[in-house]
Write a protein that holds these residues in place. Structure first.
Motif, PDB file in Angstrom:
ATOM      1  N   LEU A 260       0.830  -1.209   0.000  1.00 44.77           N
ATOM      2  CA  LEU A 260       0.000   0.000   0.000  1.00 44.77           C
ATOM      3  C   LEU A 260       0.862   1.255   0.000  1.00 44.77           C
ATOM      4  CD1 LEU A 260      -2.694  -0.967   2.690  1.00 44.77           C
ATOM      5  CD2 LEU A 260      -2.823  -1.251   0.210  1.00 44.77           C
ATOM      6  N   GLY A 261       2.171   1.096   0.114  1.00 43.24           N
ATOM      7  CA  GLY A 261       3.065   2.242   0.207  1.00 43.24           C
ATOM      8  C   GLY A 261       3.347   2.666   1.629  1.00 43.24           C
ATOM      9  N   VAL A 262       2.692   2.012   2.599  1.00 43.69           N
ATOM     10  CA  VAL A 262       2.882   2.342   4.013  1.00 43.69           C
ATOM     11  C   VAL A 262       4.244   1.826   4.463  1.00 43.69           C
ATOM     12  CG1 VAL A 262       2.018   1.952   6.339  1.00 43.69           C
ATOM     13  CG2 VAL A 262       0.415   2.276   4.450  1.00 43.69           C
ATOM     14  N   SER A 263       4.989   2.661   5.182  1.00 48.47           N
ATOM     15  CA  SER A 263       6.309   2.243   5.654  1.00 48.47           C
ATOM     16  C   SER A 263       6.229   1.711   7.079  1.00 48.47           C
ATOM     17  CB  SER A 263       7.307   3.400   5.566  1.00 48.47           C
ATOM     18  OG  SER A 263       6.867   4.501   6.333  1.00 48.47           O
ATOM     19  N   LEU A 264       7.287   1.037   7.503  1.00 49.23           N
ATOM     20  CA  LEU A 264       7.336   0.371   8.800  1.00 49.23           C
ATOM     21  C   LEU A 264       8.527   0.880   9.586  1.00 49.23           C
ATOM     22  CD1 LEU A 264       6.534  -1.940  10.805  1.00 49.23           C
ATOM     23  CD2 LEU A 264       8.066  -3.418   9.462  1.00 49.23           C
ATOM     24  N   SER A 265       8.310   1.113  10.874  1.00 49.26           N
ATOM     25  CA  SER A 265       9.376   1.500  11.796  1.00 49.26           C
ATOM     26  C   SER A 265       9.397   0.523  12.958  1.00 49.26           C
ATOM     27  CB  SER A 265       9.144   2.927  12.307  1.00 49.26           C
ATOM     28  OG  SER A 265      10.113   3.277  13.279  1.00 49.26           O
TER      29      SER A 265
ATOM     30  N   LEU B   1      12.386  -7.893   7.102  1.00 53.45           N
ATOM     31  CA  LEU B   1      11.237  -7.013   7.294  1.00 53.45           C
ATOM     32  C   LEU B   1      11.344  -5.795   6.378  1.00 53.45           C
ATOM     33  CD1 LEU B   1      10.851  -6.990  11.193  1.00 53.45           C
ATOM     34  CD2 LEU B   1       9.472  -8.252   9.536  1.00 53.45           C
ATOM     35  N   PRO B   2      10.242  -5.384   5.779  1.00 51.04           N
ATOM     36  CA  PRO B   2      10.274  -4.204   4.889  1.00 51.04           C
ATOM     37  C   PRO B   2      10.276  -2.904   5.690  1.00 51.04           C
ATOM     38  CG  PRO B   2       8.054  -5.075   4.997  1.00 51.04           C
ATOM     39  CD  PRO B   2       8.909  -6.018   5.804  1.00 51.04           C
ATOM     40  N   ALA B   3      11.161  -2.825   6.685  1.00 53.69           N
ATOM     41  CA  ALA B   3      11.231  -1.637   7.536  1.00 53.69           C
ATOM     42  C   ALA B   3      12.116  -0.579   6.893  1.00 53.69           C
ATOM     43  CB  ALA B   3      11.760  -2.005   8.913  1.00 53.69           C
ATOM     44  N   ARG B   4      11.820   0.662   7.165  1.00 57.92           N
ATOM     45  CA  ARG B   4      12.621   1.776   6.670  1.00 57.92           C
ATOM     46  C   ARG B   4      13.258   2.563   7.809  1.00 57.92           C
ATOM     47  NH1 ARG B   4       8.538   4.388   2.099  1.00 57.92           N
ATOM     48  NH2 ARG B   4       8.160   2.473   0.906  1.00 57.92           N
ATOM     49  N   GLN B   5      12.929   2.174   9.041  1.00 55.06           N
ATOM     50  CA  GLN B   5      13.337   3.012  10.158  1.00 55.06           C
ATOM     51  C   GLN B   5      13.454   2.178  11.433  1.00 55.06           C
ATOM     52  OE1 GLN B   5      10.568   6.040  12.216  1.00 55.06           O
ATOM     53  NE2 GLN B   5      11.516   7.229  10.566  1.00 55.06           N
TER      54      GLN B   5
ATOM     55  N   GLY C 199      20.410   0.052   5.497  1.00 54.06           N
ATOM     56  CA  GLY C 199      19.683   1.047   4.716  1.00 54.06           C
ATOM     57  C   GLY C 199      18.514   1.661   5.449  1.00 54.06           C
ATOM     58  N   LEU C 200      18.553   1.668   6.783  1.00 53.60           N
ATOM     59  CA  LEU C 200      17.452   2.188   7.575  1.00 53.60           C
ATOM     60  C   LEU C 200      17.813   3.528   8.205  1.00 53.60           C
ATOM     61  CD1 LEU C 200      16.516  -1.086   9.519  1.00 53.60           C
ATOM     62  CD2 LEU C 200      15.602  -0.290   7.342  1.00 53.60           C
ATOM     63  N   LYS C 201      16.815   4.389   8.325  1.00 56.42           N
ATOM     64  CA  LYS C 201      16.968   5.623   9.072  1.00 56.42           C
ATOM     65  C   LYS C 201      16.822   5.323  10.567  1.00 56.42           C
ATOM     66  CE  LYS C 201      17.243   8.423   5.500  1.00 56.42           C
ATOM     67  NZ  LYS C 201      18.468   9.235   5.208  1.00 56.42           N
ATOM     68  N   VAL C 202      17.389   6.214  11.390  1.00 54.37           N
ATOM     69  CA  VAL C 202      17.354   6.012  12.837  1.00 54.37           C
ATOM     70  C   VAL C 202      16.701   7.221  13.502  1.00 54.37           C
ATOM     71  CG1 VAL C 202      18.694   5.587  14.928  1.00 54.37           C
ATOM     72  CG2 VAL C 202      19.450   4.632  12.747  1.00 54.37           C
ATOM     73  N   VAL C 203      15.743   6.924  14.397  1.00 52.69           N
ATOM     74  CA  VAL C 203      15.079   7.952  15.190  1.00 52.69           C
ATOM     75  C   VAL C 203      15.401   7.699  16.659  1.00 52.69           C
ATOM     76  CG1 VAL C 203      12.889   9.031  15.836  1.00 52.69           C
ATOM     77  CG2 VAL C 203      13.199   8.102  13.528  1.00 52.69           C
ATOM     78  N   ALA C 204      15.800   8.749  17.372  1.00 48.35           N
ATOM     79  CA  ALA C 204      16.015   8.652  18.817  1.00 48.35           C
ATOM     80  C   ALA C 204      14.846   9.323  19.515  1.00 48.35           C
ATOM     81  CB  ALA C 204      17.327   9.306  19.209  1.00 48.35           C
ATOM     82  N   GLU C 205      14.133   8.573  20.357  1.00 50.99           N
ATOM     83  CA  GLU C 205      12.994   9.148  21.076  1.00 50.99           C
ATOM     84  C   GLU C 205      13.392   9.444  22.520  1.00 50.99           C
ATOM     85  OE1 GLU C 205       9.710   6.494  21.527  1.00 50.99           O
ATOM     86  OE2 GLU C 205      10.987   4.734  21.784  1.00 50.99           O
ATOM     87  N   GLY C 206      12.688  10.374  23.121  1.00 53.06           N
ATOM     88  CA  GLY C 206      12.959  10.718  24.502  1.00 53.06           C
ATOM     89  C   GLY C 206      14.125  11.668  24.676  1.00 53.06           C
ATOM     90  N   VAL C 207      14.419  12.481  23.645  1.00 49.22           N
ATOM     91  CA  VAL C 207      15.513  13.453  23.750  1.00 49.22           C
ATOM     92  C   VAL C 207      15.021  14.632  24.586  1.00 49.22           C
ATOM     93  CG1 VAL C 207      17.121  14.915  22.490  1.00 49.22           C
ATOM     94  CG2 VAL C 207      16.371  12.740  21.498  1.00 49.22           C
ATOM     95  N   GLU C 208      15.680  14.887  25.714  1.00 53.27           N
ATOM     96  CA  GLU C 208      15.199  15.913  26.624  1.00 53.27           C
ATOM     97  C   GLU C 208      16.252  16.943  26.990  1.00 53.27           C
ATOM     98  OE1 GLU C 208      13.413  13.966  29.954  1.00 53.27           O
ATOM     99  OE2 GLU C 208      11.809  13.054  28.759  1.00 53.27           O
ATOM    100  N   THR C 209      17.514  16.721  26.618  1.00 52.22           N
ATOM    101  CA  THR C 209      18.566  17.687  26.951  1.00 52.22           C
ATOM    102  C   THR C 209      19.393  18.003  25.710  1.00 52.22           C
ATOM    103  OG1 THR C 209      20.265  16.043  27.524  1.00 52.22           O
ATOM    104  CG2 THR C 209      18.705  16.669  29.258  1.00 52.22           C
ATOM    105  N   VAL C 210      20.039  19.173  25.751  1.00 46.47           N
ATOM    106  CA  VAL C 210      20.908  19.575  24.650  1.00 46.47           C
ATOM    107  C   VAL C 210      22.097  18.622  24.542  1.00 46.47           C
ATOM    108  CG1 VAL C 210      22.414  21.421  23.796  1.00 46.47           C
ATOM    109  CG2 VAL C 210      20.196  21.990  24.815  1.00 46.47           C
TER     110      VAL C 210
END
Length: 520
Positions: A385-390, A407-411, A443-454
């Motif tokens: 469907l074009g929907v990506s997976l993280s 897995l067809p994950a992109r992230q 070939g995956l992008k990386v997201v860091a969650e919970g970033v709270e300080t500089v």
């Protein structure tokens, strides 16, 4: 010597055959006239060896159907309707009715050992055995997961309810064949009688409380409700009732959106949709509280569909105003097991005219790996469907790299527990650096969650993390506030000096447990 005459017994045999044929014809005629009440659950299960497909449709109302998609038994809605009618009849005729709340003991290890397909087949077999014990005046319903209810009409007393409970336990204890192996189960049963155990509105809750008491006593027994039993089950029942009403009336539920920031440009790269519930009396109810209730009482499918449809609706509104946004939606393990999940997603995309590429589903590592083969099939169909997976919360569960590669994950999303210590702990830095390198190699992008300080932000940027998300940039906020926030931050900011979110009051009131937002 003359043989004895044989005519009399032949005539008797012919008379019995004719009588049986006459009775069968009479029964068929009466059924066709609608004078015999046959429960819908019995008809649907007895007529088809496989459970019917879950209904597909654009709205969550169709998800809340009268029939359980897996077993063909009545749903909770149909049970409540029949319970209301039975209670009125009992009152008018001064008779009793009984509710038996049945929970399968030890079902979870079956899913873990043999997979969800085997578990679903086992639940269908349990339903068939229960149907064999019910009468035409009884109603059988699946409450969700491995919980069932039998509504006994016809003036049952304490002894007859206990006898039926014993028969149910004996029937469900018989061996099951799972993937060629013999498996044995037991069940715990809570029993309430009406009007003995309180008003109709409390019957299901009190039957649930009695069932929990039976479980605490060791399981494989039945237990009648007593006033001293745990009232916590009553609160859960009331909460699910209110949540069901919120779904049916489309009131109180709202999506908040937390921005994701491109670490190189400082621009917003997308948002994560997070469900909030504003209860008319309790106020803001945390997802930590209401999501487990939705899972327990079979509402998680309808709730997940509401989130998907609402996110697509909001995407269309943003797109029509010139704001092209990308939205990430959390997908629970319960939704992964829905046979019509892909059709529901496709329906939401089509109804709001949204390209699949604007949507990402975030699935926790542990959820994806519970049944890797089944998950892979779902992800591949969603990818069409074009929907990506993280892959969410990466690093906290156990996963096979061979499956991860397929897995067809992109992230990948790095769990906040690692991000929390990334600026101060060398072991956390080593883990995060390894995850980023692994993801980029795949070939995956990386997201860091919970970033709270500089400091956390600076370390993650140096490591090459692609996107950042957390309270350092913005709290989750309603769609109207997000649009204002984005418009005010259209130019990349040096050092990512974003101004604070315009929505300062988050539902968690500053007391957000770890991963609360990841629930749905």
């Amino acid at each position: 010597m003359n043989a004895e005459p044989t005519a009399p017994w032949w005539w008797l045999l012919l008379a019995l055959v004719a009588m049986a044929a006459l009775m069968a014809a009479l029964r068929l005629w009466v059924q066709s006239r609608g004078r015999i009440k046959v429960p819908a659950a019995t008809v649907s299960c007895a007529s088809a060896p496989h459970a019917p497909q879950a209904p597909s449709g654009p709205t969550f109302q169709r998800v809340l159907s009268a029939q359980d998609a897996l077993t063909g038994l009545a749903s909770r809605l149909q049970l409540e309707d029949r319970l209301d009618a039975a209670a009125l009849r009992a009152e008018s005729h001064q008779r009793r009715l009984a509710l038996l709340y049945i929970d399968i003991d030890g079902f979870k290890p079956i899913n873990e050992s043999y997979g969800y397909e085997a578990g679903d087949a086992l639940l269908r077999e349990v339903a068939q055995r229960l149907i064999g014990l019910g009468r035409s005046t009884d109603t059988l319903a699946r409450m969700g997961a491995d919980e069932f209810i039998m509504l006994m009409d016809g003036d049952p007393d304490h002894a007859s309810a206990a006898l039926v409970a014993d028969r149910i336990r004996q029937a469900l204890q018989r061996p099951y064949l799972v993937q060629g192996r013999e498996v044995r189960l037991s069940c715990s049963i809570g029993i309430v009688l009406y009007p003995d155990h309180g008003p109709r509105a409390r019957l299901i809750a009190r039957a649930d409380a009695a069932m929990l008491a039976a479980k605490r006593a060791g399981g494989n027994i039945h237990c009648f409700f007593a006033d001293t039993m745990d009232p916590g089950a009553l609160e859960a029942i009331e909460l699910q009732r209110d949540l069901r009403r919120a779904l049916e009336t489309n009131t109180g539920l709202e999506l908040h959106y937390q921005p994701k920031i491109d670490s190189r440009t400082g621009r917003i790269s997308g948002v994560e949709a997070l469900l909030r519930w504003h209860h008319p009396e309790r106020g803001a109810v945390s997802p930590v509280v209401f999501v487990p209730v939705a899972e327990r009482f079979g509402l998680i499918g309808a709730l997940g569909q509401w989130v998907t449809d609402e996110a697509c609706r909001q995407l269309r509104i943003w797109q029509d105003t010139g704001l092209r946004m990308h939205v990430a939606i959390n997908l629970s393990v319960h939704q992964l097991r829905q046979t019509d999940l892909v059709e529901r997603v496709q329906d939401s995309l089509a109804r709001h005219d949204i390209a699949g590429g604007r949507v990402t589903f975030e699935v926790t590592e542990s959820a994806a790996m519970e049944d890797p083969q089944a998950s892979l099939r779902v992800f591949e169909r969603l990818a069409q469907l074009g929907v990506s997976l993280s892959i969410d919360d990466f690093g906290t569960g156990y996963s096979s790299l061979s499956y991860l590669r397929r897995l067809p994950a992109r992230q990948l999303k790095i769990d906040r527990s690692f991000v929390q210590d990334v600026a101060s702990q060398e072991d956390a830095q080593a883990i995060v650096r390894a995850v980023i390198k692994l993801a980029h190699a795949l070939g995956l992008k990386v997201v860091a969650e919970g970033v709270e300080t500089v400091a956390q932000q600076d370390v993650l940027k140096r490591m090459g993390c692609d996107q950042l998300q957390g309270y350092l940039f913005a709290k989750p906020m309603p769609a109207r506030h997000l649009q204002l926030w984005v418009m005010g931050d259209g130019v990349p900011a040096r050092r990512m000096q974003f101004r604070d979110s315009q929505f300062e009051h988050d539902d968690t009131d500053g007391q957000r447990p770890d991963n609360e937002d990841d629930l749905i």
